[in-house]
Design an enzyme around this catalytic site. Structure first.
Site, PDB file in Angstrom:
ATOM      1  CD  GLU A 264      -6.071 -10.415  19.197  1.00  0.00           C
ATOM      2  OE1 GLU A 264      -5.326 -10.997  18.301  1.00  0.00           O
ATOM      3  OE2 GLU A 264      -5.989 -10.642  20.444  1.00  0.00           O
ATOM      4  CB  CYS A 303      -1.851 -11.871  17.386  1.00  0.00           C
ATOM      5  SG  CYS A 303      -2.245 -10.587  18.914  1.00  0.00           S
TER       6      CYS A 303
END
Length: 688
Positions: A264, A303
């Site tokens: 990720e 993120c």
């Protein structure tokens, strides 16, 4: 709890490995307070044996978790979540040292604990077994004597989680909640910059004694070399930069042993303003609010933060003015000071990196808001890792490259104009894979076009309008029951996602055999398996006394014309096939056909025992199918079989469980005419 606040010398971060707390040898590297710049901790991994740490997790933690049922694991998560929630204020206090405000810390701390609660609740979707039955039985032969069924069992290794610095608590808990429910232990390797906060939470977890030993180990520092000792039953996850993730993904040991690797990575996420959302509409205001929030929450160190602001070219000036105004009102400083809305980056190194990235973006974009003279409340501007929000505009998003390849991991975002929605979709895709995107519009047609046009390049898309805004969790909030991840640059992986996430830590195996054999293996009755007949009616038995495969063969009943007519009058279901024999030409029916729901009702009349017993209630029906028309004169009977048993927690003073019964309604030829699964709540014999 914060060493800086107590005027103490920097403490050395501890690791929790092989059942004990240790510190690495040597002086270690210093970690600094994001607000004051003072050294507060040191860390070192010298002396740690990664091979032994992983072996301990496999040998001690894995067997302990594997033998627990999903219900036991889920209750373990619930107990841990409650324990950590009661201790949350100590995490909030130390979190300030990362530069986080109370709101920033809430996302990290209570968001992480919320993942434990969410996965604890997910136990209800799993059986009271250590394994899981995946999907429906596959018939593999004409006669029904050979079937297949997928089962899933926990992998026999350890989950190694390599996490980023921006969410030292959430990043850990959102992963371990899933692997613990699946039945695997974890080794946590948080990023060095904020590992002190992860260490504090791990100490509380270990002190709680809620987890079995070996279920959690902590390496608080560099994990270089740990992948050299990964084995085929292990799972590795990584959260961080795309560049680092790609290097790890190609590790020879992972490739050789085909080890699952979930990545990720930070991505260039985008938010699109619909052409209908002009100034003065609720959606325009929502868009500005959402972008500002995503730029300043966690000081932009997320993120999922919005890096590309995609707006209609006619609204460029409006958006620029509105965002510049609201960014100028952002108060920056010490999280302890009332009114501060944005803290600091994690350290001075990160400040310099962000500034370099802004300079790179300026090659094709223009800065339209930044404030070098910003005021810092309650702290020294030069000592802390403070930075101003920065807004840029790029007038040529279809030809520029930097805005689609360079991510300034701070409070930085760029406005990009689009001519039409197709171009907006194309611009969003130029990020080459993102964790998330959003479309803010009151027009559901625009939302649909954007979602279907861009979903291939995104892991999650929020369609936001005034109707969903009140309860929406926002653009940048991953949710436990939805997948978190994305294609391409975002890493190509998936985390969380409810049951989907649990499957990442389990091995799927296709089991083949006779229905009776597969029943015994899975502990779920398979259609066509042998019956275990008993004189006693199953409704007279308590939950513990019922056996999988136990079957009651009912008396029989012949369906009459009067039954069909009367049911139509009672139910008001006057569908022509039940009531009008003159309308059957050209249909599959030969004569007036009985209602499917009448067949079910008649079946219940045949298998239900009327007198009071352990069965408390019938609360559901699953997988109901009508497989053959039933006409007047047909004689029906029922085979009622215990299909599955699901344990439940004691509530309202009554110990009980769920029993799923397979209701097989057949005719005088023995052929099934209807089949369904009913769910009953059955009292337990043992009420303690």
């Amino acid at each position: 709890m914060n060493p800086e606040l107590n005027n103490q010398m920097p403490q050395k971060i501890q690791h929790y490995t092989q059942g004990q707390w240790t510190t690495g040898t040597g002086d270690g590297e210093a970690l600094h307070h994001a607000i004051t710049g003072e050294p507060i901790f040191t860390h070192s991994v010298k002396g740690l044996d990664f091979k032994d740490i992983l072996a301990y997790g496999r040998a001690v933690g894995n067997p302990a978790l594997r033998k627990m049922t999903f219900q036991e694991r889920g209750l373990m998560l619930k107990a841990l979540a409650m324990h950590l929630h009661a201790k949350k204020e100590i995490f909030y206090e130390l979190s300030k040292a990362t530069g986080a405000t109370r709101v920033d810390s809430w996302i990290d701390i209570e968001g992480g604990i919320g993942n434990l609660f969410a996965y604890a609740s997910l136990r209800r979707q799993f059986p009271n077994e250590a394994y899981y039955i995946d999907g429906e039985t596959a018939p593999l032969s004409k006669g029904g004597s050979f079937v297949g069924q997928h089962i899933m069992v926990p992998k026999e290794g350890v989950a190694v989680h390599i996490n980023a610095f921006n969410f030292p608590i959430w990043g850990m808990l959102e992963k371990v909640a899933v692997n613990w429910l699946a039945g695997m232990p974890a080794v946590i390797k948080p990023a060095e910059q904020t590992c002190f906060l992860t260490e504090l939470m791990v100490k509380e977890i270990i002190n709680s004694k809620i987890l079995p030993e070996g279920a959690l180990q902590l390496i608080a520092g560099s994990g270089k070399g740990i992948l050299d000792h990964i084995e085929m039953q292990d799972v590795v996850t990584f959260t961080g930069s795309a560049k680092t993730g790609r290097l790890l993904k190609q590790h020879p040991n992972l490739v050789e042993h085909a080890v699952p690797f979930t990545m990720e990575a930070d991505s260039l996420n985008s938010s699109v303003l619909g052409e209908d959302a002009v100034p003065g509409t609720p959606e325009f205001d929502l868009f500005i609010k959402e972008v500002k929030k995503e730029m300043t929450i966690k000081c932009g160190q997320k993120c999922t933060a919005i890096r590309r602001i995609i707006v209609p070219e006619k609204l460029i000036e409006d958006v620029q003015a509105a965002l510049s105004k609201t960014l100028a009102q952002t108060t920056i400083g010490n999280p302890d000071v009332e009114g501060v809305r944005m803290g600091a980056l994690i350290n001075h190194t990160q400040v310099e990196i962000v500034k370099q990235q802004i300079e790179a973006l300026k090659k094709s974009s223009e800065v339209v808001y930044s404030n070098d003279d910003f005021e810092v409340m309650g702290a020294d501007k030069n000592k802390g890792a403070f930075i101003s929000p920065t807004l840029l505009v790029n007038q040529h998003p279809m030809t520029s490259e930097e805005v689609h390849t360079i991510e300034a991991f701070g409070p930085v975002s760029t406005i990009l104009p689009y001519k039409n929605l197709d171009e907006a979709i194309a611009i969003s895709k130029k990020g080459l894979g993102s964790l998330c995107s959003s479309i803010v519009t009151a027009d559901d047609r625009i939302a649909k076009q954007y979602v279907l046009g861009s979903a291939s390049h995104h892991g999650r898309i929020l369609a936001l309008n005034k109707d969903s805004a009140k309860e929406s969790t926002g653009h940048g909030s991953p949710l436990p029951l939805l997948t978190h991840g994305g294609p391409g640059r975002a890493g190509g992986g998936e985390e969380m996602g409810g049951k989907r996430g649990v499957m990442h830590y389990m091995q799927r195996c296709a089991v083949q055999g006779h229905p009776t054999t597969v029943t015994e293996i899975t502990n779920v009755y398979q259609y066509g398996g042998a019956y275990k007949e008993d004189i006693a009616h199953p409704f007279s038995k308590h939950w513990e006394e019922l056996q999988i495969g136990e079957t009651y063969i009912s008396a029989k009943r012949t369906v009459t014309e009067s039954d069909i007519v009367n049911f139509a009058n009672v139910s008001w279901d006057h569908f022509y096939a039940h009531t009008d024999v003159t309308a059957l030409d050209g249909t599959i029916f030969e004569q007036r056909v009985a209602h499917g729901y009448f067949i079910l009702s008649a079946a219940a009349g045949l298998f239900v025992q009327a007198k009071k017993g352990p069965v408390l209630l019938n609360y559901g029906l699953e997988e109901c199918r009508f497989t053959k028309p039933v006409y007047a004169g047909t004689t029906i009977g029922v085979r009622l079989t215990v299909k599955e048993k699901i344990d439940q927690e004691k509530k309202d003073g009554i110990a009980k469980g769920i029993v799923k019964f397979l209701v097989d309604v057949y005719d005088e030829t023995g052929e099934t005419i209807a089949i369904a699964t009913i769910l009953t709540m059955v009292k337990k014999l043992n009420q303690e």
